[in-house]
Design a protein around this motif. Structure first.
Motif, short mmCIF file in Angstrom:
data_model
loop_
_atom_site.label_atom_id
_atom_site.label_comp_id
_atom_site.label_asym_id
_atom_site.label_seq_id
_atom_site.Cartn_x
_atom_site.Cartn_y
_atom_site.Cartn_z
N THR A 29 35.87 -1.15 10.69
CA THR A 29 35.45 -0.61 11.99
C THR A 29 34.73 -1.64 12.84
OG1 THR A 29 33.39 0.19 11.02
CG2 THR A 29 35.26 1.73 11.10
N ALA A 30 34.27 -2.74 12.24
CA ALA A 30 33.55 -3.76 13.00
C ALA A 30 34.53 -4.63 13.78
CB ALA A 30 32.73 -4.65 12.05
N PRO A 31 34.19 -5.02 15.00
CA PRO A 31 35.07 -5.88 15.77
C PRO A 31 35.15 -7.26 15.11
CG PRO A 31 32.99 -5.60 16.92
CD PRO A 31 32.97 -4.68 15.73
N ALA A 32 36.32 -7.87 15.16
CA ALA A 32 36.51 -9.20 14.58
C ALA A 32 35.82 -10.23 15.45
CB ALA A 32 38.00 -9.50 14.48
N PRO A 33 35.16 -11.22 14.84
CA PRO A 33 34.54 -12.29 15.63
C PRO A 33 35.61 -13.14 16.31
CG PRO A 33 34.40 -12.79 13.30
CD PRO A 33 34.98 -11.42 13.42
N THR A 34 35.27 -13.74 17.40
CA THR A 34 36.20 -14.60 18.12
C THR A 34 35.60 -15.99 18.24
OG1 THR A 34 35.27 -14.15 20.29
CG2 THR A 34 37.01 -12.66 19.51
N ALA A 35 36.43 -16.96 18.62
CA ALA A 35 35.97 -18.33 18.79
C ALA A 35 35.06 -18.45 20.01
CB ALA A 35 37.16 -19.27 18.94
N ASP A 36 35.08 -17.47 20.89
CA ASP A 36 34.25 -17.50 22.10
C ASP A 36 32.94 -16.74 21.92
OD1 ASP A 36 36.21 -18.95 23.45
OD2 ASP A 36 37.28 -17.10 23.97
N GLN A 37 32.35 -16.86 20.75
CA GLN A 37 31.11 -16.14 20.50
C GLN A 37 30.00 -16.71 21.38
OE1 GLN A 37 30.38 -16.47 16.35
NE2 GLN A 37 31.94 -14.99 15.81
N VAL A 63 33.95 -32.42 13.88
CA VAL A 63 34.86 -31.31 14.18
C VAL A 63 34.22 -30.02 13.69
CG1 VAL A 63 37.11 -30.28 13.62
CG2 VAL A 63 36.93 -32.75 14.01
N ALA A 64 34.26 -29.01 14.53
CA ALA A 64 33.78 -27.68 14.14
C ALA A 64 34.97 -26.73 14.19
CB ALA A 64 32.67 -27.21 15.07
N LEU A 65 35.14 -25.97 13.11
CA LEU A 65 36.24 -25.01 13.02
C LEU A 65 35.68 -23.61 12.82
CD1 LEU A 65 38.57 -26.93 10.53
CD2 LEU A 65 38.78 -26.82 13.01
N HIS A 66 36.21 -22.67 13.59
CA HIS A 66 35.84 -21.26 13.43
C HIS A 66 36.87 -20.66 12.48
CE1 HIS A 66 35.56 -16.97 14.83
NE2 HIS A 66 34.33 -17.26 14.48
N ASP A 75 32.07 -18.47 8.16
CA ASP A 75 32.43 -18.33 9.57
C ASP A 75 32.87 -19.66 10.17
OD1 ASP A 75 31.76 -15.66 9.41
OD2 ASP A 75 29.79 -15.92 10.35
N TYR A 76 32.15 -20.73 9.81
CA TYR A 76 32.39 -22.04 10.41
C TYR A 76 32.42 -23.14 9.37
CZ TYR A 76 31.25 -20.00 14.96
OH TYR A 76 31.23 -19.23 16.09
N PHE A 77 33.23 -24.16 9.64
CA PHE A 77 33.17 -25.45 8.94
C PHE A 77 32.75 -26.47 9.97
CE2 PHE A 77 36.76 -24.86 5.58
CZ PHE A 77 35.88 -24.25 4.72
N ALA A 148 42.87 -22.48 11.88
CA ALA A 148 41.58 -22.01 12.40
C ALA A 148 41.38 -22.55 13.82
CB ALA A 148 40.44 -22.50 11.51
N ASP A 149 40.57 -21.85 14.59
CA ASP A 149 40.26 -22.28 15.96
C ASP A 149 39.26 -23.42 15.93
OD1 ASP A 149 41.88 -20.32 17.13
OD2 ASP A 149 40.24 -18.85 17.11
N ARG A 150 39.54 -24.47 16.71
CA ARG A 150 38.56 -25.54 16.88
C ARG A 150 37.53 -25.09 17.91
NH1 ARG A 150 39.71 -31.60 16.15
NH2 ARG A 150 41.10 -31.52 14.38
N VAL A 151 36.29 -25.41 17.62
CA VAL A 151 35.21 -25.09 18.55
C VAL A 151 34.98 -26.31 19.42
CG1 VAL A 151 32.78 -24.46 18.76
CG2 VAL A 151 34.15 -23.55 16.86
#
Length: 161
Positions: A29-37, A63-66, A75-77, A148-151
């Motif tokens: 039920t929780a919304p999924a986190p996005t790269a645009d937090q 490099v930061a990866l979400h 959550d992140y590398f 994964a999304d790059r931050v």
């Protein structure tokens, strides 16, 4: 290092997998986190603190990866290159000290400080990898987690160092 690293990854994954099984219903039920937090999100703040500390210590190719949407591990590398064993340790120590000082957090686990070719700092929702160039090229974590999304790291962080 690879045998020790595999043990660390397995030790990290197993308890989290058990916790994930028990939390599946709540996560549905929780919304999924996005790269645009937003920047006030604690995981994002933790990650950006590590990025700033790595850049301040002249870490290369930061490099930061979400990875939250593709893995339950974290959550992140943050992946950073150090150009000598001394610099790898210095970058990791700087990240550790900065996060402790500003966020009052200690890593759940540290690995590789004595060897200095690949240091891993595990904060739960953030895993930091500081590697020598050969290790970074060989393990190629960016390709492994390529889905994964790059931050985007703000340019002013690089200009300030």
């Amino acid at each position: 290092m690879s045998d020790n690293f595999q043990d660390v990854v397995l030790d990290t994954i197993q308890p989290q997998a058990e916790a994930a099984d028990s939390a599946t219903a709540a996560q549905a039920t929780a919304p999924a986190p996005t790269a645009d937090q937003s920047t006030d999100d604690s995981s994002y703040t933790l990650m950006m603190t590590a990025v700033r500390a790595a850049i301040d210590r002249k870490g290369g190719n930061v490099v930061a990866l979400h990875v939250a949407e593709v893995s339950f591990i974290t959550d992140y590398f943050v992946i950073v290159t150090g150009f000598s064993r001394v610099q790898v340790r210095a970058i990791a120590q700087s990240i550790d000290a900065e996060i402790e000082e500003t966020l009052d957090r200690l890593p759940l686990h540290k690995e590789g400080m004595s060897d200095g070719s690949w240091v891993l700092l595990d904060y739960g929702e953030l895993i930091v990898h500081v590697l020598l160039p050969d290790e970074r090229e060989f393990y190629n974590l960016e390709a492994f987690w390529g889905h994964a999304d790059r931050v985007e790291i703000p340019a002013e962080l690089f200009e300030a160092s």
